[in-house]
Design a protein around this motif. Structure first.
Motif, PDB file in Angstrom:
ATOM      1  N   ARG A  35       0.847  -1.181   0.000  1.00 38.48           N
ATOM      2  CA  ARG A  35       0.000   0.000   0.000  1.00 38.48           C
ATOM      3  C   ARG A  35       0.885   1.234   0.000  1.00 38.48           C
ATOM      4  O   ARG A  35       1.798   1.354   0.808  1.00 38.48           O
ATOM      5  CB  ARG A  35      -0.885  -0.012   1.241  1.00 38.48           C
ATOM      6  N   LEU A  36       0.620   2.148  -0.930  1.00 39.09           N
ATOM      7  CA  LEU A  36       1.361   3.408  -1.001  1.00 39.09           C
ATOM      8  C   LEU A  36       0.530   4.502  -0.342  1.00 39.09           C
ATOM      9  O   LEU A  36      -0.688   4.550  -0.489  1.00 39.09           O
ATOM     10  CB  LEU A  36       1.646   3.774  -2.453  1.00 39.09           C
ATOM     11  N   SER A  37       1.197   5.380   0.389  1.00 38.56           N
ATOM     12  CA  SER A  37       0.482   6.491   1.033  1.00 38.56           C
ATOM     13  C   SER A  37       1.182   7.801   0.689  1.00 38.56           C
ATOM     14  O   SER A  37       1.928   7.879  -0.274  1.00 38.56           O
ATOM     15  CB  SER A  37       0.415   6.250   2.543  1.00 38.56           C
ATOM     16  N   ALA A  38       0.986   8.815   1.477  1.00 39.91           N
ATOM     17  CA  ALA A  38       1.518  10.159   1.209  1.00 39.91           C
ATOM     18  C   ALA A  38       3.043  10.151   1.131  1.00 39.91           C
ATOM     19  O   ALA A  38       3.693   9.169   1.487  1.00 39.91           O
ATOM     20  CB  ALA A  38       1.061  11.111   2.308  1.00 39.91           C
ATOM     21  N   VAL A  39       3.607  11.252   0.657  1.00 35.37           N
ATOM     22  CA  VAL A  39       5.063  11.350   0.522  1.00 35.37           C
ATOM     23  C   VAL A  39       5.723  11.255   1.885  1.00 35.37           C
ATOM     24  O   VAL A  39       5.128  11.578   2.913  1.00 35.37           O
ATOM     25  CB  VAL A  39       5.498  12.647  -0.192  1.00 35.37           C
ATOM     26  N   THR A  40       6.967  10.824   1.876  1.00 33.79           N
ATOM     27  CA  THR A  40       7.713  10.663   3.123  1.00 33.79           C
ATOM     28  C   THR A  40       8.068  12.025   3.703  1.00 33.79           C
ATOM     29  O   THR A  40       8.079  13.029   3.003  1.00 33.79           O
ATOM     30  CB  THR A  40       9.016   9.874   2.890  1.00 33.79           C
TER      31      THR A  40
END
Length: 72
Positions: A35-40
């Motif tokens: 799962r990809l989420s917001a930028v680091t």
């Protein structure tokens, strides 16, 4: 914006520059799911803020109100 990262030739690949700026998505993995989420939040915060601010200024044009403007 260019002064912050310095010489761009030191980045072998554009992904390395994106990592430096912290513009890569967080990745959460568990077994076979990803799962990809917001930028680091990692990377150079000042350069990221300048880049995102510039993009935001380009995408959303300024609203110029004539309510408080005087014409001489």
């Amino acid at each position: 914006m260019i002064a912050e990262p310095g010489d761009l030739k030191r980045f072998e690949h554009p992904r390395k520059l994106m990592t430096y700026l912290g513009l890569v998505p967080n990745k959460h993995t568990s077994s076979d799911k990803q799962r990809l989420s917001a930028v680091t939040e990692c990377g150079n915060g000042r350069a990221r803020r300048l880049l995102v601010g510039g993009v935001h200024g380009y995408k959303y044009k300024a609203n110029v109100s004539t309510e408080y403007c005087r014409v001489y």
